[in-house]
Design a protein around this motif. Structure first.
Motif, PDB file in Angstrom:
ATOM      1  N   ILE A   5      23.087  26.201  13.420  1.00 32.66           N
ATOM      2  CA  ILE A   5      23.853  24.954  13.493  1.00 32.66           C
ATOM      3  C   ILE A   5      25.242  25.225  14.048  1.00 32.66           C
ATOM      4  N   GLY A   6      25.832  26.339  13.643  1.00 28.60           N
ATOM      5  CA  GLY A   6      27.164  26.687  14.143  1.00 28.60           C
ATOM      6  C   GLY A   6      27.170  26.923  15.646  1.00 28.60           C
ATOM      7  N   LEU A   7      26.183  27.654  16.147  1.00 23.31           N
ATOM      8  CA  LEU A   7      26.096  27.886  17.595  1.00 23.31           C
ATOM      9  C   LEU A   7      25.901  26.575  18.356  1.00 23.31           C
ATOM     10  N   PHE A   8      25.055  25.702  17.820  1.00 21.75           N
ATOM     11  CA  PHE A   8      24.841  24.410  18.462  1.00 21.75           C
ATOM     12  C   PHE A   8      26.138  23.599  18.489  1.00 21.75           C
ATOM     13  N   ALA A   9      26.865  23.562  17.376  1.00 18.81           N
ATOM     14  CA  ALA A   9      28.109  22.790  17.307  1.00 18.81           C
ATOM     15  C   ALA A   9      29.163  23.356  18.260  1.00 18.81           C
ATOM     16  N   ALA A  90      34.399  15.376  17.863  1.00 17.16           N
ATOM     17  CA  ALA A  90      34.746  15.286  16.440  1.00 17.16           C
ATOM     18  C   ALA A  90      33.542  15.613  15.569  1.00 17.16           C
ATOM     19  N   MET A  91      32.369  15.192  16.002  1.00 16.10           N
ATOM     20  CA  MET A  91      31.166  15.463  15.226  1.00 16.10           C
ATOM     21  C   MET A  91      30.889  16.961  15.151  1.00 16.10           C
ATOM     22  N   ALA A  92      31.093  17.664  16.255  1.00 20.70           N
ATOM     23  CA  ALA A  92      30.902  19.118  16.261  1.00 20.70           C
ATOM     24  C   ALA A  92      31.925  19.800  15.358  1.00 20.70           C
ATOM     25  N   VAL A  93      33.164  19.353  15.420  1.00 17.90           N
ATOM     26  CA  VAL A  93      34.209  19.929  14.567  1.00 17.90           C
ATOM     27  C   VAL A  93      33.876  19.684  13.092  1.00 17.90           C
ATOM     28  N   TYR A  94      33.417  18.478  12.761  1.00 20.23           N
ATOM     29  CA  TYR A  94      33.049  18.177  11.374  1.00 20.23           C
ATOM     30  C   TYR A  94      31.933  19.113  10.903  1.00 20.23           C
ATOM     31  N   ALA A  95      30.922  19.295  11.736  1.00 25.61           N
ATOM     32  CA  ALA A  95      29.818  20.188  11.368  1.00 25.61           C
ATOM     33  C   ALA A  95      30.320  21.615  11.163  1.00 25.61           C
ATOM     34  N   LEU A  96      31.212  22.081  12.038  1.00 27.12           N
ATOM     35  CA  LEU A  96      31.753  23.438  11.891  1.00 27.12           C
ATOM     36  C   LEU A  96      32.568  23.578  10.606  1.00 27.12           C
ATOM     37  N   ILE A  97      33.330  22.559  10.244  1.00 27.97           N
ATOM     38  CA  ILE A  97      34.095  22.588   8.994  1.00 27.97           C
ATOM     39  C   ILE A  97      33.142  22.658   7.805  1.00 27.97           C
ATOM     40  N   GLN A  98      32.090  21.846   7.834  1.00 28.09           N
ATOM     41  CA  GLN A  98      31.109  21.869   6.747  1.00 28.09           C
ATOM     42  C   GLN A  98      30.433  23.226   6.641  1.00 28.09           C
ATOM     43  N   LEU A  99      30.088  23.825   7.779  1.00 23.30           N
ATOM     44  CA  LEU A  99      29.457  25.150   7.771  1.00 23.30           C
ATOM     45  C   LEU A  99      30.400  26.213   7.225  1.00 23.30           C
ATOM     46  N   ALA A 100      31.674  26.119   7.586  1.00 19.84           N
ATOM     47  CA  ALA A 100      32.644  27.111   7.123  1.00 19.84           C
ATOM     48  C   ALA A 100      32.809  27.070   5.610  1.00 19.84           C
ATOM     49  N   ARG A 101      32.572  25.943   5.011  1.00 23.92           N
ATOM     50  CA  ARG A 101      32.718  25.786   3.555  1.00 23.92           C
ATOM     51  C   ARG A 101      31.513  26.306   2.775  1.00 23.92           C
ATOM     52  N   LEU A 102      30.431  26.611   3.471  1.00 23.95           N
ATOM     53  CA  LEU A 102      29.204  27.032   2.803  1.00 23.95           C
ATOM     54  C   LEU A 102      29.162  28.534   2.576  1.00 23.95           C
ATOM     55  N   PRO A 103      28.531  28.963   1.502  1.00 26.16           N
ATOM     56  CA  PRO A 103      28.327  30.397   1.300  1.00 26.16           C
ATOM     57  C   PRO A 103      27.293  30.924   2.291  1.00 26.16           C
ATOM     58  N   PRO A 104      27.233  32.232   2.496  1.00 23.05           N
ATOM     59  CA  PRO A 104      26.294  32.809   3.477  1.00 23.05           C
ATOM     60  C   PRO A 104      24.829  32.476   3.204  1.00 23.05           C
ATOM     61  N   ASN A 105      24.466  32.303   1.956  1.00 18.26           N
ATOM     62  CA  ASN A 105      23.062  32.065   1.608  1.00 18.26           C
ATOM     63  C   ASN A 105      22.750  30.574   1.456  1.00 18.26           C
ATOM     64  N   ALA A 106      23.530  29.709   2.055  1.00 21.02           N
ATOM     65  CA  ALA A 106      23.336  28.266   1.926  1.00 21.02           C
ATOM     66  C   ALA A 106      22.058  27.821   2.613  1.00 21.02           C
ATOM     67  N   THR A 107      21.545  26.707   2.133  1.00 24.58           N
ATOM     68  CA  THR A 107      20.342  26.113   2.717  1.00 24.58           C
ATOM     69  C   THR A 107      20.741  24.877   3.538  1.00 24.58           C
TER      70      THR A 107
END
Length: 120
Positions: A5-9, A90-107
């Motif tokens: 998801i991060g690469l796509f964003a 903005a949508m890509a930035v929002y997704a990246l912010i959400q991903l950054a807040r997740l732990p490495p083992n997130a689903t």
């Protein structure tokens, strides 16, 4: 999940910036809109309008997810303005912010749903 998801964003954000710079080099958005208003009978303008409707409804659908995820009305309104003004950037930035807040083992559920993550 986070990497994909991060690469796509990041790819979406970078390509949208590039496309915006390229398009602005050809014609600024204001003259393009003025041309649309001045010449509404042109065939390409009909599809331009249809595409704008489609695009902005997509923005609003994505924003509904943002509104669900965010608990503050101020954040919801600011993200709505950002999405409506800059769209997928903005949508890509929002997704990246959400991903950054997740732990490495997130689903994917951790990414999509509004919930506090317990220590895993």
């Amino acid at each position: 999940m986070k990497l994909g998801i991060g690469l796509f964003a990041v790819l979406a954000f970078a390509s949208l910036i590039g496309a915006s710079i390229w398009a602005t080099g050809h014609v600024s958005i204001v003259p393009a809109i003025n041309d649309l208003i001045a010449n509404p009978a042109a065939n390409y303008n009909a599809w331009f309008v249809a595409t704008l409707f489609d695009t902005f409804y997509a923005f609003l659908w994505f924003w509904l997810w943002i509104a669900y995820k965010e608990t503050s009305w101020l954040a919801r309104v600011l993200w709505l303005v950002a999405v409506l003004l800059t769209g997928n950037m903005a949508m890509a930035v929002y997704a990246l912010i959400q991903l950054a807040r997740l732990p490495p083992n997130a689903t994917i559920e951790d990414f999509l749903l509004r919930r506090k993550l317990a220590a895993r």
